[in-house]
Scaffold this motif. Structure first.
Motif, PDB file in Angstrom:
ATOM      1  N   UNK A  69       0.992  -1.148   0.140  1.00  0.00           N
ATOM      2  CA  UNK A  69       0.065   0.196  -0.047  1.00  0.00           C
ATOM      3  C   UNK A  69       0.975   1.224  -0.121  1.00  0.00           C
ATOM      4  N   UNK A  70       0.718   2.433  -0.572  1.00  0.00           N
ATOM      5  CA  UNK A  70       1.068   3.651  -0.833  1.00  0.00           C
ATOM      6  C   UNK A  70       1.634   4.203   0.772  1.00  0.00           C
ATOM      7  N   UNK A  71       0.746   3.832   1.657  1.00  0.00           N
ATOM      8  CA  UNK A  71       0.975   4.520   3.007  1.00  0.00           C
ATOM      9  C   UNK A  71       1.840   3.533   3.942  1.00  0.00           C
ATOM     10  N   UNK A  72       2.109   2.226   3.355  1.00  0.00           N
ATOM     11  CA  UNK A  72       2.837   1.520   4.385  1.00  0.00           C
ATOM     12  C   UNK A  72       4.270   2.004   4.555  1.00  0.00           C
ATOM     13  N   UNK A  73       4.614   1.584   5.694  1.00  0.00           N
ATOM     14  CA  UNK A  73       6.158   1.922   6.324  1.00  0.00           C
ATOM     15  C   UNK A  73       6.295   3.449   6.571  1.00  0.00           C
ATOM     16  N   UNK A  74       5.283   4.176   6.537  1.00  0.00           N
ATOM     17  CA  UNK A  74       5.442   5.849   6.706  1.00  0.00           C
ATOM     18  C   UNK A  74       5.455   5.896   8.343  1.00  0.00           C
ATOM     19  N   UNK A  75       6.331   6.757   8.451  1.00  0.00           N
ATOM     20  CA  UNK A  75       6.359   7.261   9.913  1.00  0.00           C
ATOM     21  C   UNK A  75       5.840   8.607  10.221  1.00  0.00           C
ATOM     22  N   UNK A  76       5.099   9.365   9.167  1.00  0.00           N
ATOM     23  CA  UNK A  76       4.741  10.689   9.255  1.00  0.00           C
ATOM     24  C   UNK A  76       3.533  10.812   8.675  1.00  0.00           C
ATOM     25  N   UNK A  77       2.688  10.064   8.912  1.00  0.00           N
ATOM     26  CA  UNK A  77       1.242  10.126   8.176  1.00  0.00           C
ATOM     27  C   UNK A  77       0.407  11.266   8.958  1.00  0.00           C
ATOM     28  N   UNK A  78      -0.320  12.019   8.083  1.00  0.00           N
ATOM     29  CA  UNK A  78      -1.125  13.203   8.600  1.00  0.00           C
ATOM     30  C   UNK A  78      -2.386  12.480   9.005  1.00  0.00           C
ATOM     31  N   UNK A 117      -6.585  -9.223   2.992  1.00  0.00           N
ATOM     32  CA  UNK A 117      -7.261  -9.622   1.699  1.00  0.00           C
ATOM     33  C   UNK A 117      -7.496  -8.563   0.605  1.00  0.00           C
ATOM     34  N   UNK A 118      -7.088  -7.322   0.987  1.00  0.00           N
ATOM     35  CA  UNK A 118      -7.136  -6.287   0.190  1.00  0.00           C
ATOM     36  C   UNK A 118      -8.642  -5.441   0.271  1.00  0.00           C
ATOM     37  N   UNK A 119      -9.404  -5.592   1.163  1.00  0.00           N
ATOM     38  CA  UNK A 119     -10.701  -5.097   1.419  1.00  0.00           C
ATOM     39  C   UNK A 119     -10.757  -3.607   1.885  1.00  0.00           C
ATOM     40  N   UNK A 122      11.178   8.673   5.391  1.00  0.00           N
ATOM     41  CA  UNK A 122       9.701   8.335   4.459  1.00  0.00           C
ATOM     42  C   UNK A 122      10.208   7.287   3.444  1.00  0.00           C
ATOM     43  N   UNK A 123       9.356   6.332   3.569  1.00  0.00           N
ATOM     44  CA  UNK A 123       9.544   5.186   2.568  1.00  0.00           C
ATOM     45  C   UNK A 123       9.162   5.921   1.168  1.00  0.00           C
ATOM     46  N   UNK A 124       9.964   5.445   0.091  1.00  0.00           N
ATOM     47  CA  UNK A 124       9.465   5.969  -1.194  1.00  0.00           C
ATOM     48  C   UNK A 124       8.032   5.164  -1.580  1.00  0.00           C
ATOM     49  N   UNK A 125       7.297   6.071  -2.378  1.00  0.00           N
ATOM     50  CA  UNK A 125       5.978   5.715  -2.550  1.00  0.00           C
ATOM     51  C   UNK A 125       6.074   4.675  -3.694  1.00  0.00           C
ATOM     52  N   UNK A 126       5.151   3.390  -3.168  1.00  0.00           N
ATOM     53  CA  UNK A 126       5.465   2.304  -4.356  1.00  0.00           C
ATOM     54  C   UNK A 126       3.950   2.283  -5.160  1.00  0.00           C
ATOM     55  N   UNK A 127       4.092   1.743  -6.393  1.00  0.00           N
ATOM     56  CA  UNK A 127       3.027   1.556  -7.120  1.00  0.00           C
ATOM     57  C   UNK A 127       2.195   0.398  -6.289  1.00  0.00           C
ATOM     58  N   UNK A 128       0.956   0.340  -6.585  1.00  0.00           N
ATOM     59  CA  UNK A 128       0.154  -0.453  -6.161  1.00  0.00           C
ATOM     60  C   UNK A 128      -1.094  -0.220  -5.744  1.00  0.00           C
ATOM     61  N   UNK A 129      -2.224  -1.091  -5.337  1.00  0.00           N
ATOM     62  CA  UNK A 129      -3.542  -0.617  -5.323  1.00  0.00           C
ATOM     63  C   UNK A 129      -3.712   0.457  -3.855  1.00  0.00           C
ATOM     64  N   UNK A 130      -4.511   0.988  -4.064  1.00  0.00           N
ATOM     65  CA  UNK A 130      -4.907   2.122  -2.941  1.00  0.00           C
ATOM     66  C   UNK A 130      -5.671   1.593  -2.131  1.00  0.00           C
ATOM     67  N   UNK A 131      -6.014   0.513  -2.255  1.00  0.00           N
ATOM     68  CA  UNK A 131      -7.217  -0.489  -1.609  1.00  0.00           C
ATOM     69  C   UNK A 131      -7.916   0.449  -0.593  1.00  0.00           C
TER      70      UNK A 131
END
Length: 346
Positions: A194-203, A256-258, A337-346
């Motif tokens: 997910x794009x927000x995985x591994x972030x430490x600074x989520x607003x 499961x991606x829900x 911050x981890x680089x944004x990865x391509x993937x579903x925004x789930x």
């Protein structure tokens, strides 16, 4: 014809508040005689002189208005009334003994039964710490744990079915005193990649549009998650179409991606460590959080004991990722911050 009003009671009966009652000393003397059928042996068994014991039995007969024993020069026999009443007298003395034992247990702190109610979103993650504390420091405490939702726990506390609660506060409940233990942050749990995985600074405002998965109605954690979303600016249509009865099921739905969900910090290791399809993101300070506390009836007889227990539990949770008594926030090791990865925004 003049009518005369008669007062008083039938001969041989005692009425009114001043009616005489058997004393415990009299009952002990009679039971000892019933067991030994010998005045000297009975007196020795209960540490009374023989004249005192004989006088106590005679006094009991006078109070009850029946003859309990038949005295002869050779032996002592119970009368038919004595045989019947000896059974009752033993039961009374046994009950008094149990009352004294219970009072001794109440006077001694951390003994006897403690009926602890715990909410489901705390029980699996904090009970190991609670049990270690009880077994190590309070071995004479008979801890009985009841896992229920908040409304049921509060009903049980008010009714006297439960003694102490371990749950999220504030409760805003009259007649309930809260003993705060710690604060813990909420963590965003996402599917792997997910794009927000591994972030430490989520607003917090990332919660405005995410497909958030929630627990079923009745769980306080559901209400807390909804409050956090509203504070982040999410509209009223925040309720999830997919819900779960427990956190374990909730994180499997995420895997499961829900969607995504919010977990309290104490639950993260247990619930995400089993599945490599789950990742986490941490909010920037001040992170959304909840407070965990013990709750007791205001003015509870064991209030001092419960306050001491709360203090011991605050010390015991020091190794958990929580903030105790105003300590600084517990954060993950700093990292860019981890680089944004391509993937579903789930």
């Amino acid at each position: 014809m003049k009518h005369v009003k008669h007062s008083g009671s039938r001969p041989g009966t005692h009425t009114g508040p001043r009616a005489r009652q058997p004393s415990l000393s009299q009952l002990r003397a009679f039971v000892a005689v019933a067991e030994h059928l010998h005045f000297r042996d009975a007196a020795a068994a209960i540490g009374m002189s023989q004249p005192a014991l004989s006088g106590a039995v005679s006094a009991l007969e006078d109070v009850l208005g029946v003859q309990l024993v038949e005295r002869t020069t050779r032996k002592v026999l119970l009368s038919p009334a004595g045989e019947r009443l000896a059974v009752r007298a033993r039961a009374v003395l046994d009950a008094v003994g149990e009352l004294v034992e219970e009072a001794e247990a109440v006077r001694a702190p951390f003994t006897g039964v403690l009926r602890l109610g715990v909410i489901p979103t705390v029980a699996p993650y904090l009970l190991p710490t609670v049990l270690r504390l009880v077994h190590g420091r309070y071995p004479d405490l008979d801890l009985q744990v009841h896992e229920e939702q908040t409304s049921s726990l509060l009903d049980g506390l008010a009714a006297g079915r439960l003694d102490l609660l371990l749950l999220a506060v504030p409760l805003g409940q009259p007649g309930v005193t809260e003993l705060p233990l710690f604060d813990e942050d909420f963590v965003l749990v996402t599917p792997r990649g997910h794009d927000l995985a591994d972030r430490r600074d989520l607003p917090r405002d990332v919660l405005r549009e995410l497909p958030l998965l929630l627990l079923d109605e009745g769980h306080c954690l559901r209400d807390q998650a909804l409050d956090i979303c509203r504070e982040a600016g999410r509209g009223e249509g925040v309720a999830a179409t997919t819900t779960a009865a427990g956190l374990s099921t909730l994180v499997q739905l995420v895997a499961g991606g829900l969607g995504v969900t919010l977990l309290p910090r104490t639950a993260v290791t247990v619930e995400t460590g089993r599945d490599d399809q789950l990742e986490t993101g941490y909010f920037a300070d001040p992170a959304p959080s909840r407070r965990i506390a013990l709750a007791m009836r205001t003015g509870a007889a064991r209030g001092g004991e419960f306050e001491a227990f709360a203090g011991a539990l605050r010390d015991a949770v020091g190794s958990l990722p929580v903030r105790v008594a105003g300590a600084p926030p517990v954060r993950e090791p700093s990292a860019p911050p981890a680089p944004r990865r391509a993937g579903p925004a789930a």
